[in-house]
Scaffold this active site. Structure first.
Site, mmCIF file in Angstrom:
data_model
loop_
_atom_site.group_PDB
_atom_site.id
_atom_site.type_symbol
_atom_site.label_atom_id
_atom_site.label_comp_id
_atom_site.label_asym_id
_atom_site.label_seq_id
_atom_site.Cartn_x
_atom_site.Cartn_y
_atom_site.Cartn_z
ATOM 1 N N LYS A 492 -6.161 0.698 4.157
ATOM 2 C CA LYS A 492 -6.239 0.182 2.787
ATOM 3 C C LYS A 492 -5.079 -0.790 2.546
ATOM 4 O O LYS A 492 -4.095 -0.782 3.287
ATOM 5 C CB LYS A 492 -6.166 1.352 1.807
ATOM 6 C CG LYS A 492 -4.893 2.177 1.954
ATOM 7 C CD LYS A 492 -5.005 3.525 1.254
ATOM 8 C CE LYS A 492 -3.705 4.299 1.376
ATOM 9 N NZ LYS A 492 -3.850 5.703 1.033
ATOM 10 N N TYR A 717 20.150 -18.007 -11.385
ATOM 11 C CA TYR A 717 19.757 -17.828 -12.786
ATOM 12 C C TYR A 717 20.667 -16.865 -13.530
ATOM 13 O O TYR A 717 21.150 -15.886 -12.945
ATOM 14 C CB TYR A 717 18.332 -17.269 -12.854
ATOM 15 C CG TYR A 717 17.263 -18.291 -12.586
ATOM 16 C CD1 TYR A 717 17.120 -19.421 -13.389
ATOM 17 C CD2 TYR A 717 16.379 -18.116 -11.524
ATOM 18 C CE1 TYR A 717 16.116 -20.338 -13.131
ATOM 19 C CE2 TYR A 717 15.375 -19.031 -11.266
ATOM 20 C CZ TYR A 717 15.253 -20.150 -12.076
ATOM 21 O OH TYR A 717 14.276 -21.053 -11.827
HETATM 22 C C1 LIG Z 1 -3.277 6.619 1.735
HETATM 23 C C2 LIG Z 1 -3.910 7.883 1.992
HETATM 24 C C3 LIG Z 1 -3.599 8.638 3.138
HETATM 25 C C4 LIG Z 1 -2.528 8.247 4.120
HETATM 26 O O1 LIG Z 1 -1.285 8.619 3.604
HETATM 27 P P1 LIG Z 1 0.075 8.348 4.401
HETATM 28 O O2 LIG Z 1 1.102 9.018 3.612
HETATM 29 O O3 LIG Z 1 0.237 6.868 4.416
HETATM 30 O O4 LIG Z 1 -0.125 8.892 5.756
HETATM 31 C C5 LIG Z 1 -4.331 9.771 3.399
HETATM 32 N N1 LIG Z 1 -5.285 10.191 2.544
HETATM 33 C C6 LIG Z 1 -5.592 9.521 1.404
HETATM 34 C C7 LIG Z 1 -6.645 10.039 0.528
HETATM 35 C C8 LIG Z 1 -4.909 8.355 1.078
HETATM 36 O O5 LIG Z 1 -5.192 7.709 -0.049
#
Ligand SMILES: *Cc1c(COP(=O)(O)O)cnc(C)c1O
Length: 822
Positions: A492, A717
């Site tokens: 993702k 700035y």
């Molecule tokens: C992002 C996510 C993970 C992975 O989590 P990490 O801490 O990056 O390993 C696993 N399960 C779900 C549902 C997630 O949204």
């Protein structure tokens, strides 16, 4: 021709089935590297993460007919000889060992000098340079890239043919016992021991043991070439009865170096050889290159290359590109820059790297003549054309008179030019669009000029993604999984900022089981780039359901409302649909609770075309030991709820809870699958095993301007950066629009310039910020590292009170990504 019975004798194996004689041309251990089924002998090697026997069906289907196996039956107890009636099958105790024995046998047929190189650093460069330096006199065969392992060495040695007059092979080990095997395969007659450092120390009880182990490569050499300034090395070698040829900066040696002085881009070396003082220039100034070049010089002197020729050959040395890189170029193209050398084995590897990348429209190769293959031209270009065709390259551009002469072997659309200059004279940027272009040429063709023509002027900030480190981390987490536990990888948010389909593609190549993204569009993008793995979409909006079906993406369903909308939207045909049920066990974000079950399951039962593939929950505090009790509670609630899901559905589903931190902390709760996220990208979220992971990304930019200001003046700035003394300030080309957080301003953050940590001074601007470089020598164009192995994401995040996840995903899309592989 090697008969199958001979093969059995060489490998100490038993013929399970012999159908008909085939020649053995290619040795294959990785089914993905198949280029030509005819003439391929496949070794089913069982490794830590993989079992080669799994790929027999696919290879047989593709036409491979010769197999070396370690068992007679497949996992369902069926006989290989019945499954593969047309294949020759040889049973051995250890397939890797069989491969090594075959290579050793092959090596024994040749009496030419063979150079064997080992040492902690410089093996590959010394090998590449020597091959280049000796090629005017010799037909050289060498290890491709850094093929120096238990697997790489036999494959390297297998290339030997009767036209070669000299072999150069490198050997690398990480454990005791390994070098003896490599010695047996390479059987070097000339040894080079480059140096000894800390690499792989963990595999040995002491540095002495490591040296002694490495020295086993030289058991039977006529001569060992080394530098006596490495004390330990010298000591251990002196204790043996090996004939040596030495060089030293400090003592008298066969080649005594009297002085090395940097002069511009060169190093002038004054040395004494056979009582005469000599002088040469090496076209490098860094210490490692000078040492590597001196090893080469000693070897040339030992080989009695006429002194008058040495300078001319040294002048033509170039740095060796140790990694294959993919860079953004003009018109949406990407370039794989492999301009250093061009031999058949290197071409096969580069083509494979090309083949592993997402289908960005077209794959293109720009290829020069191949020099020094030791093969007759007809056969050579026949093989080159076949390799290119098998890897699905659509557009071929050949440069050079020899390759042009063999144009009929390539596809009709291939274009040929007599020289690099000829190509550049006719080069039109518009002819290239959305292509992945492999640029591969022998040194003399100076293809860096072509690379230059393709490279757009990019804004100085890049995120380099090390694909090998990613694979290392993947394997690390894999090593923690039970054999049947499936692996879902979270890609993702642009694969945590690292580049979605590039990463997904690598994961597909390494055969993970599932991918997950947040939104439908992310999934669509993966599909459009050739990703065929199952993909779960965690936040499907109702207006994306049609798209999900069209692209075969599997939604996470987390509420009754969403389920109703999903079911209402299903087409009235008998197509089947796969969904995932998210359960809320305490995170209180998305997910069903047990109270929903009485409504959920009767509803699902009305839609038998909908299959629940998996059910899962997410831990709220797996990264912190503080929350262990809560995590345990979530896990046990999940186990109970998942059991009820299966009971109510009356079929099995995949059950999963653990994220990266969970995999480390709760290995006993892997269930059917785990969901790896941040760990893949190099951050170990519990903090306890960080050293086991490799840093994947380096964010870097360049210095735009350097200025001096006097005490009391201000920077940036709101005049927030106040000089408390006279200062030197460097402006670097990264700002908050690139994802560089404003909280790094005013000393909050540091960057590394020329190896030194320097604080940010003043506020971070949109596209730039200023760094205090007082006392350092910094000039425009110098590199500034924002985060990387020496400035870790974990530390940088802590400095501004956030988490590595945010830093990684904040790197904006205008920052160019460069993917590389070592
Ligand atoms: C992002 C996510 C993970 C992975 O989590 P990490 O801490 O990056 O390993 C696993 N399960 C779900 C549902 C997630 O949204």
């Amino acid at each position: 021709m090697l008969t199958f019975q001979e093969l059995a004798t060489i490998t100490n194996g038993t013929v399970l089935q012999f159908v008909q004689a085939h020649s053995v041309i290619n040795l294959l251990t990785d089914s993905r590297k198949l280029s030509q089924p005819t003439g391929t002998l496949f070794f089913a090697v069982t490794g830590k993460f993989n079992d080669g026997h799994k790929y027999l069906p696919a290879l047989y289907e593709l036409g491979v007919r010769q197999f070396i196996v370690e068992k007679e039956l497949d996992e369902k107890g069926r006989n290989y000889s019945q499954l593969y009636p047309e294949a020759n099958l040889l049973l051995v105790k250890d397939s890797l060992n069989a491969l090594q024995e075959l290579a050793a046998w092959h090596r024994s047929k040749f009496t030419i000098p063979i150079v064997g190189i080992t040492g902690s650093n410089g093996k590959t460069i010394v090998k590449e340079w020597l091959a280049q330096l000796l090629s005017p006199d010799e037909m050289v065969v060498k290890s491709p890239r850094s093929y120096n392992s238990q697997l790489g060495v036999p494959l390297s040695v297998w290339q030997l043919n009767s036209n070669h007059t000299l072999g150069i092979f490198e050997a690398g080990i990480s454990l005791p016992g390994e070098m003896e095997k490599l010695q047996h395969i390479i059987q070097p007659t000339i040894g080079i021991f480059t140096n000894i450092g800390t690499a792989h120390d963990e595999g040995f009880t002491s540095r002495e043991q490591k040296v002694q182990e490495k020295l086993k490569l030289f058991t039977n050499v006529d001569v060992l070439i080394y530098c006596t300034d490495h004390k330990l090395l010298d000591h251990e070698i002196q204790a043996q009865t090996i004939h040596t040829f030495t060089w030293s900066r400090h003592h008298s040696a066969d080649v005594t170096i009297n002085a090395t002085t940097a002069a511009g881009h060169k190093t002038i070396v004054v040395f004494t050889y056979k009582g005469e003082k000599q002088r040469l220039a090496i076209p490098f100034t860094d210490e490692a290159s000078v040492e590597n070049a001196l090893h080469c010089l000693a070897t040339l002197l030992y080989r009695q290359v006429p002194f008058a020729e040495i300078q001319d050959r040294l002048d033509r040395l170039h740095p060796v590109a140790m990694r294959l890189e993919m860079k953004e170029a003009i018109n949406g193209c990407y370039l794989i820059d492999d301009t250093y050398n061009n031999d058949l084995a290197g071409l096969a590897i580069a083509l494979q790297f090309l083949g592993n990348q997402p289908q960005r429209g077209k794959r293109t190769i720009i290829l020069s003549d191949l020099l020094e293959s030791g093969l007759p031209e007809e056969a050579l270009y026949g093989q080159v054309a076949a390799l290119i065709k098998n890897r699905g390259v659509e557009k071929v551009i050949g440069i050079g008179s020899t390759i042009s002469h063999h144009k009929s072997k390539f596809s009709e659309t291939a274009i040929f030019y007599s020289s690099t200059a000829d190509f550049l004279a006719q080069f039109k940027a518009d002819d290239f669009r959305n292509e992945l272009i492999l640029v591969k040429g022998a040194r003399v063709f100076e293809f860096e000029r072509i690379v230059h023509a393709f490279q757009q002027k990019v804004h100085g900030t890049v995120l380099e993604v090390n694909l090998d480190a990613l694979v290392h981390n993947l394997n690390y987490y894999r090593s923690k999984l039970a054999p049947d536990t499936k692996l879902m990888v979270m890609v993702k948010a642009f694969a945590y900022g690292s580049g979605s389909f590039e990463v997904a593609n690598l994961l597909q190549f390494h055969r993970v089981d599932y991918l997950a993204v947040a939104y439908a569009d992310e999934g669509v993008m993966l599909r459009e780039n050739g990703i065929t793995l199952p993909v779960m979409v965690m936040n499907p909006s109702p207006d994306s359901f049609a798209k999900l079906r069209q692209y075969n993406l599997e939604p996470e369903i987390y509420s009754l409302e969403l389920l109703e909308q999903y079911l209402k939207d299903l087409p009235a045909d008998n197509s089947r649909h796969r969904i995932h049920l998210k359960l809320d066990t305490g995170m209180h974000r998305l997910g069903f609770t047990s109270e929903d079950f009485d409504a959920l399951f009767p509803l699902l039962q009305q839609y038998p075309q909908v299959q629940v593939v998996s059910t899962f929950t997410h831990l709220a505090g797996a990264d912190e030991a503080l929350h262990n009790d809560f995590s345990q509670m979530q896990i046990s609630n999940f186990r109970a709820m998942a059991a009820e899901v299966e009971a109510r559905l009356n079929y099995k589903v995949i059950k999963h809870v653990l994220n990266s931190a969970g995999i480390v902390r709760f290995p006993e709760h892997q269930l059917d699958m785990v969901r790896l996220g941040i760990g893949l990208y190099g951050v170990e979220a519990t903090g306890s095993e960080q050293q086991a992971l490799k840093s994947v990304s380096v964010l870097k930019t360049t210095v735009s301007q350097v200025k001096t200001i006097v005490k009391g003046e201000t920077v940036g700035y709101s005049r927030k950066g106040i000089a408390d003394s006279d200062k030197t300030i460097a402006t670097i080309a990264i700002g908050y629009a690139d994802g560089y957080d404003r909280r790094f301003g005013n000393g909050g953050g540091q960057v590394i310039i020329n190896g030194k940590r320097c604080p940010i001074i003043g506020n971070v601007c949109m596209d730039m910020c200023m760094v205090d470089v007082t006392g350092l020598s910094v000039k425009p164009g110098d590199e500034a590292i924002i985060f990387g192995p020496k400035l870790t994401l974990v530390d940088m995040a802590a400095r501004i009170g956030t988490i590595p996840y945010e830093l990684l995903t904040n790197v904006s899309s205008r920052v160019k990504r460069i993917f590389f592989s070592e």
